[in-house]
Each structure stands twice: as C-alpha cells, then as structure tokens.
Design a protein around this motif. Structure first.
Motif, short mmCIF file in Angstrom:
data_model
loop_
_atom_site.label_atom_id
_atom_site.label_comp_id
_atom_site.label_asym_id
_atom_site.label_seq_id
_atom_site.Cartn_x
_atom_site.Cartn_y
_atom_site.Cartn_z
N GLY A 1 0.70 -1.27 -0.02
CA GLY A 1 -0.03 -0.07 -0.10
C GLY A 1 0.89 1.36 0.21
O GLY A 1 0.41 2.09 0.11
N LYS B 1 4.33 1.17 -4.24
CA LYS B 1 5.65 0.37 -4.98
C LYS B 1 5.30 0.05 -6.45
O LYS B 1 5.86 0.50 -7.21
CB LYS B 1 6.02 -1.05 -4.28
CG LYS B 1 6.53 -0.70 -2.92
CD LYS B 1 6.82 -2.23 -2.43
CE LYS B 1 5.72 -3.21 -2.34
NZ LYS B 1 4.83 -2.68 -1.27
N SER B 2 4.06 -0.69 -6.65
CA SER B 2 3.85 -0.82 -7.92
C SER B 2 3.33 0.27 -8.96
O SER B 2 3.86 0.38 -9.95
CB SER B 2 2.47 -1.92 -8.08
OG SER B 2 1.42 -1.47 -7.89
N THR B 3 2.76 1.09 -8.30
CA THR B 3 2.33 2.60 -9.14
C THR B 3 3.62 3.17 -9.46
O THR B 3 3.97 3.44 -10.72
CB THR B 3 1.40 3.66 -8.37
OG1 THR B 3 0.36 2.87 -7.61
CG2 THR B 3 1.15 4.71 -9.05
N ARG C 1 -8.74 -1.42 -0.20
CA ARG C 1 -8.41 -2.66 -1.00
C ARG C 1 -9.20 -3.95 -0.41
O ARG C 1 -9.17 -5.09 -0.92
CB ARG C 1 -6.98 -2.77 -0.67
CG ARG C 1 -5.94 -2.82 -1.90
CD ARG C 1 -4.53 -3.34 -1.38
NE ARG C 1 -3.65 -2.69 -2.42
CZ ARG C 1 -2.49 -2.63 -2.18
NH1 ARG C 1 -2.06 -3.50 -1.43
NH2 ARG C 1 -1.47 -2.03 -2.96
P1 DAT Z 1 1.78 -1.08 -3.16
O1 DAT Z 1 2.22 -1.57 -4.59
O2 DAT Z 1 3.07 -0.85 -2.50
O3 DAT Z 1 0.90 -2.20 -2.51
P2 DAT Z 1 0.06 0.64 -4.99
O4 DAT Z 1 1.12 1.27 -5.96
O5 DAT Z 1 -0.80 -0.36 -5.49
O6 DAT Z 1 1.10 0.13 -3.51
O7 DAT Z 1 -0.64 2.03 -4.33
C1 DAT Z 1 -1.63 1.61 -3.37
C2 DAT Z 1 -2.65 2.78 -3.73
O8 DAT Z 1 -2.28 4.07 -3.07
C3 DAT Z 1 -2.77 3.09 -4.99
O9 DAT Z 1 -4.42 3.43 -5.07
C4 DAT Z 1 -2.14 4.31 -5.75
C5 DAT Z 1 -2.24 5.15 -4.18
N1 DAT Z 1 -0.72 5.68 -4.03
C6 DAT Z 1 0.43 5.16 -4.02
N2 DAT Z 1 1.30 6.02 -3.94
C7 DAT Z 1 0.71 7.19 -3.78
C8 DAT Z 1 1.34 8.69 -3.49
N3 DAT Z 1 2.30 9.02 -3.54
N4 DAT Z 1 0.12 9.39 -3.14
C9 DAT Z 1 -1.19 9.19 -3.50
N5 DAT Z 1 -1.72 8.16 -3.66
C10 DAT Z 1 -0.76 6.93 -3.89
#
Ligand code: DAT
Length: 174
Positions: free
Chosen positions: A17, A20-22, A113
């Motif tokens: 959360g 990372k993946s984003t 989630r």
């Molecule tokens: P992870 O891959 O670490 O589990 P994710 O990339 O799926 O996390 O991100 C989780 C959620 O949070 C997704 O809806 C995008 C949002 N998010 C991630 N980084 C963020 C940021 N710096 N600012 C705002 N929202 C963000």
C-alpha cells in the motif's frame, strides 16, 4: 561491481500500500527499464510452496523466484517491486528504495483494498515499526538504501524525478 549490459537493477520495497507498483511501473515506462512485479510473477508462474492459514494467502517459494529471475537480473535494467527484500541475492541490486507512508493514509489505502482487519492492522504495524526499512538496512549496504516518503501525488512525482536522475547518472558513469 557486476556488469549490467541493460542498465542498473533497482529494488523498490516497502509495506503493501505504500505505492511500490504505481511508482515502479511509472518509472519503468519513463526510463525504458523492465518492470518486475514479484507478486504477479509468482502468481503467473505459480511460485508458491504452501498456504498461509493466518493470512489466507499462498506462501512465496523464494528459491524458485530467485531461479526464475537470475538470468534477467544478471543482464541488468530491472525495476523490482516486492514487499519484502532480504531473500534476494544482495549482488542483484545497485540501489534500494524503501517507500514510507503515514499510518492514517496507509490505513485508508488498505481499507479501500478490502483487507481483513487482521491483515490491515498487521500491515499498518509493520509500517509503524519500519520493519521493511530495517530489513533493507540489514540486507544491503547502508549507502545504497534510500527511504522515500510516499503520501501524496507530489511526493510520488518528486520520487520519480529523483530516481530518473539517479538512473541517468548511473548510465553516464557505466
Ligand atoms: P503497493 O504496490 O506498495 O502495494 P500501490 O502502488 O498499489 O501500492 O498503491 C496503493 C494505492 O495508493 C493506489 O491506489 C495508488 C495510491 N498511491 C500510491 N502512492 C501514492 C502517493 N504517493 N500519493 C497518493 N496516492 C498514492
């Protein structure tokens, strides 16, 4: 340092959360590096070795993940995303980024989630105790481990800029 014909290998880790993946997939697009989501890879190739009753999820077969990725990693040019980091060979990575998120923000993201309350609370605790940051500092040289805040879109953009610059510098000096 190992030769990496395709560029540096970067590890992006942190509690689930934290973004990372984003971040990793956006960075891969911007820099033409290869995105490796270890969670997805494990699902696609069924790299599991049992079932975790507490969390109701499969247990990663770490040895098979390493075997599966060894050739790709030795070529370089990979951005690896996973919520744990100490089972990868240390030699794989040129730099390690640990994403951090404030408890309240993380709680809200994980709630969206649909995590069960135990999984939600355990993950938020993991972040409070900076478990992954400590794990990264123990597993890799401290000078290659960088902690990055990941609460807002502005911080995400800032992190992307910093990482892209680091990659440019790496390419210029190799
Ligand atoms: P992870 O891959 O670490 O589990 P994710 O990339 O799926 O996390 O991100 C989780 C959620 O949070 C997704 O809806 C995008 C949002 N998010 C991630 N980084 C963020 C940021 N710096 N600012 C705002 N929202 C963000």
């Amino acid at each position: 340092m190992a030769a990496r014909p395709r560029g540096p290998n970067i590890l992006i880790t942190g509690t689930p959360g934290t973004g990372k993946s984003t971040l990793a997939s956006e960075l891969a697009q911007r820099t033409a590096l290869n995105y490796v989501g270890v969670g997805n890879l494990a699902k696609e190739q069924e790299l599991f070795e049992g079932w975790d009753e507490t969390y109701q999820c499969p247990i990663l077969d770490e040895d098979r993940v390493i075997d599966e990725l060894e050739d790709t990693m030795s070529e370089g040019g990979n951005i690896v995303d996973y919520h744990s980091c100490d089972f990868f060979p240390e030699r794989w990575f040129d730099i390690v980024f640990v994403l951090r998120t404030d408890n309240k923000t993380l709680y809200e993201r994980l709630e969206k989630r649909g995590y069960s309350s135990k999984k939600l609370e355990d993950n938020v605790q993991c972040e409070i105790f900076q478990t992954i940051l400590d794990e990264a500092r123990e597993a890799y040289k401290s000078e290659i481990v960088h902690e990055l805040q990941s609460n807002t879109p502005e911080e995400m953009e800032d992190n992307l800029d910093k990482m892209a610059l680091w990659i440019e510098d790496w390419r210029a000096s190799h």
